[in-house]
Scaffold this motif. Structure first.
Motif, PDB file in Angstrom:
ATOM      1  N   GLU A  29       0.867  -1.173   0.000  1.00 12.71           N
ATOM      2  CA  GLU A  29       0.000   0.000   0.000  1.00 12.71           C
ATOM      3  C   GLU A  29       0.909   1.229   0.000  1.00 12.71           C
ATOM      4  N   THR A  31       1.287   5.400   0.062  1.00 10.41           N
ATOM      5  CA  THR A  31       0.608   6.650   0.409  1.00 10.41           C
ATOM      6  C   THR A  31       1.534   7.819   0.090  1.00 10.41           C
ATOM      7  N   THR A  63      -2.714  14.736  -7.465  1.00 10.68           N
ATOM      8  CA  THR A  63      -3.771  13.746  -7.189  1.00 10.68           C
ATOM      9  C   THR A  63      -4.014  12.803  -8.367  1.00 10.68           C
ATOM     10  N   GLU A  67      -3.348   8.834  -8.392  1.00 10.91           N
ATOM     11  CA  GLU A  67      -4.438   7.919  -8.751  1.00 10.91           C
ATOM     12  C   GLU A  67      -3.986   6.919  -9.821  1.00 10.91           C
ATOM     13  N   ARG A  72      -2.504   6.141  -2.573  1.00 14.10           N
ATOM     14  CA  ARG A  72      -3.455   6.930  -1.776  1.00 14.10           C
ATOM     15  C   ARG A  72      -2.860   8.318  -1.560  1.00 14.10           C
ATOM     16  N   LYS A  74      -2.751  11.652   0.583  1.00  8.11           N
ATOM     17  CA  LYS A  74      -3.132  12.195   1.893  1.00  8.11           C
ATOM     18  C   LYS A  74      -2.673  13.645   1.917  1.00  8.11           C
TER      19      LYS A  74
END
Ligand SMILES: Cc1cc2nc3c(=O)[nH]c(=O)nc-3n(C[C@H](O)[C@H](O)[C@H](O)COP(=O)(O)OP(=O)(O)OC[C@H]3O[C@@H](n4cnc5c(N)ncnc54)[C@H](O)[C@@H]3O)c2cc1C
Length: 366
Positions: A29, A31, A63, A67, A72, A74
Motif C-alpha cells: 500500500e 501513500t 492527485t 491515482e 493513496r 493524503k
C-alpha cells in the motif's frame, strides 16, 4: 501488507509516482503525503511572474498522478517521525504507519536567520504561499506607483525573480541584495558580470557585499545599519533544512539535511530513503532541482528493490549541472562548468526542457 509512504511530492517523488503508474508494487500500500494537491515547478516560477506562463502550466497535479499510480493521496504536512514505531506524524493530528519511508520534501527558506523575517518577509518557500503573496505584490504595485520591493539573495533564483518582477512591473522600485561582490556567486565570472549589467540596465539597484540583518514594516536593515526602504521583501536566501528530521533522530549533516548513502538510504535508518534538497548525499552536490530530478529514477528502482527484498544499487549524481537562468524578456543565460552563453534561443531551449518535464507528468504525457 507492506506500506510505503512517500513524504512530499518533490521532483524525485513525481518520478517514483510515474514509475509506479507503469509498474505497481505487489502487496504494497503506497501513500503520498503532501500539503498541496499540486507541485509547482520552481524552474517555471520566474516565467509565471514575468507573464510567460499561466500558473496551471507550472504545476504538476499530484492527485491524478497518484491515482494513476494506485497511490493513496493524503493531503497533510509531515511534522515529525516516530522512527521506532515507524509512523509519520501529520499536521492534522493523524499518524501514518510505514514499513518503508521515502522523504522528498525539499528545503525551507533560511528566513529565521534574519530578524523579523518571519513577520515581514516573503520567503520563497513554501512556493504555494509565495505565489499567493506575489499575486498580492503585483496587485499592490499596480495600484500604487510608489510601491517598492527588495529581494534578499542573489543566487540564480534571486536574479531570475528580480528580472521577472521587473518584466512584469516596469515601474516598481526594486533592489537586489547579496553578500558577494557580484550576483550569481559560484557561476562563471562572465555570467556574473553580465547579470550585473542586466540589473543596471533594468534599473534594479544592486546592493552587493552586504548582509540583511533585519526586516521590518519599512524595509530591510543591512549589517552596516543602512536601511533599504521596501514595502515588500522577498527572501531567496538559499536552502535550509526542516528541523523535524534531526529531531526524529535521523542522522543529518551540520545543516540538518538527511545524510544518505549511495543507495539513497538514511545512513542511520535504512528503512528511510531521502532524495532532493532535503538529502545530504555522500558525495555532496549543490541544492538544485537538477539533482533532485536525477535522483528520481534510482530512488524508484531502489524502493522497488527494497520492497522485493533485492540488493539495492548505488547511485552517484552527475558532477556538473546545466544552469539556465531566464532574464524576464524571453532570453536566458546558461552556464555549464566554466562555459557560459546567452540569447533568445537559450530561453527557447529552457522553455522546451521545462515544458517537456511538465508534459511527462501531466495527464496527456503519461
Ligand atoms: C525561483 C526558483 C527558481 C529555481 N529554478 C531552478 C532551475 O531552473 N533549475 C534547478 O535545477 N533548480 C532551480 N531551483 C531550485 C529548485 O527549486 C530546488 O532545488 C528543487 O525544488 C528541489 O527539489 P525537491 O524535490 O528537493 O523539493 P521541492 O521541489 O521543494 O518539493 C518538495 C515537495 O514537498 C512538499 N513538502 C514540503 N514540506 C513537506 C512536509 N513537511 N510534508 C509533506 N510534504 C512536504 C512541498 O509542498 C513540495 O511539493 C529554483 C528555486 C527557486 C526558488
Amino acid at each position: 501488507m507492506k506500506r510505503l509512504v512517500l513524504l512530499g511530492g518533490g521532483h524525485a517523488h513525481v518520478y517514483v509516482l510515474d514509475a509506479l503508474a507503469r509498474a505497481r508494487l505487489p502487496d504494497t500500500e503506497v501513500t503520498l503525503i503532501s500539503p498541496y494537491p499540486r507541485q509547482i515547478y520552481s524552474g517555471m516560477l520566474p516565467g509565471w511572474i514575468a507573464g510567460h506562463y499561466h500558473i496551471d502550466e507550472t504545476a504538476i497535479p499530484l492527485t491524478p498522478l497518484a491515482e494513476r499510480a494506485g497511490v493513496r493521496f493524503k493531503q497533510a504536512r509531515g511534522i515529525g517521525l516516530d522512527l521506532d514505531a515507524r509512523r509519520v506524524r501529520c499536521d492534522d493530528g493523524s499518524e501514518i504507519p510505514f514499513t518503508w519511508l521515502s522523504i522528498d520534501t525539499g528545503p525551507t527558506t533560511a528566513s529565521a536567520r534574519i530578524d523579523g523575517g518571519m513577520q515581514h518577509g516573503i520567503p520563497v518557500r513554501p512556493i504555494e504561499d509565495f505565489v499567493t503573496r506575489i499575486d498580492a505584490l503585483i496587485a499592490a504595485a499596480n495600484a500604487d506607483p510608489d510601491c517598492s520591493a527588495a529581494i534578499i539573495g542573489s543566487g540564480a533564483a534571486g536574479v531570475e525573480l528580480a528580472l521577472a518582477l521587473r518584466a512584469r512591473l516596469p515601474d516598481l522600485s526594486l533592489a537586489l541584495i547579496g553578500s558577494t561582490a557580484l550576483p550569481l556567486d559560484g557561476l562563471p565570472g562572465r555570467l556574473q558580470r553580465r547579470a550585473r549589467r542586466l540589473l543596471d540596465a533594468r534599473h534594479i539597484r544592486w546592493i552587493g557585499q552586504r548582509r540583511a540583518k533585519a526586516i521590518d514594516a519599512e524595509g530591510v536593515w543591512l549589517d552596516d545599519d543602512e536601511q533599504v526602504p521596501a514595502h515588500h521583501v522577498l527572501q531567496v536566501t538559499g536552502a535550509a533544512a526542516p528541523d523535524w528530521p534531526a529531531l526524529a533522530g535521523l542522522s543529518t549533516d551540520a545543516g540538518g539535511f538527511i545524510r544518505v548513502g549511495p543507495t539513497l538510504q538514511s545512513v542511520s535508518h535504512p528503512v528511510v530513503f531521502a532524495a532532493g534538497d532535503v538529502a545530504a548525499y555522500a558525495d555532496p552536490r549543490p541544492k538544485s532541482g537538477v539533482f533532485a530530478v536525477r535522483a528520481g529514477p534510482p530512488l524508484a528502482e531502489n524502493l522497488r528493490r527494497a520492497i522485493a527484498g533485492e540488493a539495492l544499487l548505488p547511485w552517484q549524481a552527475q558532477r556538473r549541472a546545466l544552469y539556465l537562468i531566464s532574464t524576464g524578456d524571453r532570453r536566458a543565460l546558461a552556464a555549464w562548468g566554466l562555459l557560459s552563453i546567452e540569447g533568445a534561443w537559450v530561453w527557447r531551449w529552457k522553455d522546451h526542457i521545462d515544458r517537456a518535464f511538465m508534459a511527462r507528468f501531466s495527464q496527456h504525457g503519461m
